[in-house]
Design a protein around this motif. Sequence first.
Motif, PDB file in Angstrom:
ATOM      1  N   MET A  25       0.829  -1.202   0.000  1.00 27.86           N
ATOM      2  CA  MET A  25       0.000   0.000   0.000  1.00 27.86           C
ATOM      3  C   MET A  25       0.870   1.261   0.000  1.00 27.86           C
ATOM      4  O   MET A  25       0.608   2.220  -0.735  1.00 27.86           O
ATOM      5  N   LYS A  26       1.916   1.255   0.829  1.00 25.27           N
ATOM      6  CA  LYS A  26       2.810   2.398   0.908  1.00 25.27           C
ATOM      7  C   LYS A  26       3.508   2.640  -0.417  1.00 25.27           C
ATOM      8  O   LYS A  26       3.645   3.791  -0.868  1.00 25.27           O
ATOM      9  N   GLU A  28       2.409   1.760  -3.436  1.00 31.39           N
ATOM     10  CA  GLU A  28       1.433   2.260  -4.409  1.00 31.39           C
ATOM     11  C   GLU A  28       1.135   3.740  -4.163  1.00 31.39           C
ATOM     12  O   GLU A  28       0.996   4.523  -5.104  1.00 31.39           O
ATOM     13  N   LYS A  29       1.030   4.117  -2.900  1.00 28.77           N
ATOM     14  CA  LYS A  29       0.777   5.518  -2.577  1.00 28.77           C
ATOM     15  C   LYS A  29       1.926   6.409  -3.041  1.00 28.77           C
ATOM     16  O   LYS A  29       1.715   7.509  -3.552  1.00 28.77           O
ATOM     17  N   ASN A  30       3.152   5.920  -2.863  1.00 35.31           N
ATOM     18  CA  ASN A  30       4.315   6.701  -3.288  1.00 35.31           C
ATOM     19  C   ASN A  30       4.342   6.887  -4.798  1.00 35.31           C
ATOM     20  O   ASN A  30       4.716   7.949  -5.295  1.00 35.31           O
ATOM     21  N   ARG A  33       1.782   9.456  -5.556  1.00 38.43           N
ATOM     22  CA  ARG A  33       2.272  10.752  -5.083  1.00 38.43           C
ATOM     23  C   ARG A  33       3.267  11.359  -6.063  1.00 38.43           C
ATOM     24  O   ARG A  33       3.203  12.565  -6.370  1.00 38.43           O
ATOM     25  N   PHE A 313      -5.817   5.584  -3.326  1.00 35.85           N
ATOM     26  CA  PHE A 313      -4.526   5.641  -2.635  1.00 35.85           C
ATOM     27  C   PHE A 313      -4.123   7.037  -2.189  1.00 35.85           C
ATOM     28  O   PHE A 313      -3.016   7.230  -1.702  1.00 35.85           O
ATOM     29  N   VAL A 314      -4.993   8.003  -2.346  1.00 30.95           N
ATOM     30  CA  VAL A 314      -4.614   9.367  -1.974  1.00 30.95           C
ATOM     31  C   VAL A 314      -5.849  10.149  -1.532  1.00 30.95           C
ATOM     32  O   VAL A 314      -6.956   9.939  -2.033  1.00 30.95           O
ATOM     33  N   ASP A 318      -4.188  13.540   3.335  1.00 37.30           N
ATOM     34  CA  ASP A 318      -2.819  13.016   3.385  1.00 37.30           C
ATOM     35  C   ASP A 318      -1.802  14.141   3.255  1.00 37.30           C
ATOM     36  O   ASP A 318      -0.787  14.175   3.959  1.00 37.30           O
TER      37      ASP A 318
END
Length: 329
Positions: A25-26, A28-30, A33, A313-314, A318
């Motif tokens: 998850m982290k 994919e979020k990066n 981002r 994811f965002v 955040d």
Amino acid sequence: MKKSGEQVRVNFGQLPFAFDIDGLMKNEKNIIRQEILATSTDKLAPTKSETDLIQQLVLQFLQHDGYVDTARAFAKEIWEEKSALAMHSDEPILHTDSLAGIRRAVLEGDIDEAIILTKASYPDVLAKNESVLFRLKCCKLIEMIRKEAELNLVHGSNASNASNVSNASNKLETKDNGTIRANGHSHQGMDVDDVVMVEDNSGSQAQPEGRALVDEALRYGQMIQIEFRSEYRPLYRNSLNEIFSLLAYANPFKQPEVAHLFDQRHRVRTAEYLNSAILASTGKSSRSALENLYAQTSVLLQDLRQNGGPGCFVTCKDFVDEIPQPDTL
């Protein structure tokens, strides 16, 4: 299971997962981002760089919400930065707006001054916005009760579980003879429609100034009720009842049920409510461009989440949560 004695073990989060779902998850979020940060803003404001666009959004927000002094300081800082970099740009021109004085008065708790300034500069706002006027007068009532509560703390009331009403040598009683007790429990049934003043023979040693402040607050609250009786909605009634419940505590600053009324954020919300009404009366948007941008982005992200995908994811929060807080700067 094929053989006797075989078992199945399930993990609903009580143990670390064998598969690193949090790491995935982290990651994919990066990725999302980085895509966001790499997106160009040229189409949003073709004549401005991303830095200029952000600065203008912030500056417009400050002007829009009446933070004139802050906006002027921010504009000066922008101009000085551009000058230091030998960038030729005209310094933004800021005009002193009466909105600043109105906002300052509300934030300082001087509601009478805010009403006077509003009527002088924007005479139609309060006349055409009953809810705004009601909110301002409720704010004034809170400030009146605040003075009595602060006085009570200064003189250090010795009455155990005594309310400010008792300290003022008065009790609040409803028409059915149900006394609003001083222990802070029975005030929940209080209704401003039924409040009357009765003599207190308990021998309470209240400060004369405190008694006068309570009496004045009660009279003013009843005047508000009378003034808005023709359109006396449940919301109005509930608001006044909540404010009057402040009087049922010896130290309302320490009571979670009502302490929020004394919080500075309550003044801020009232100032913003009035500011929006003033802007709407002048034909301007009640929200700044930055607020509109934030709201639109939130709605778009919510729409993207409907069918899964990057939107999951965002969130705007955040990014907001990453902003350093004043105590960490």
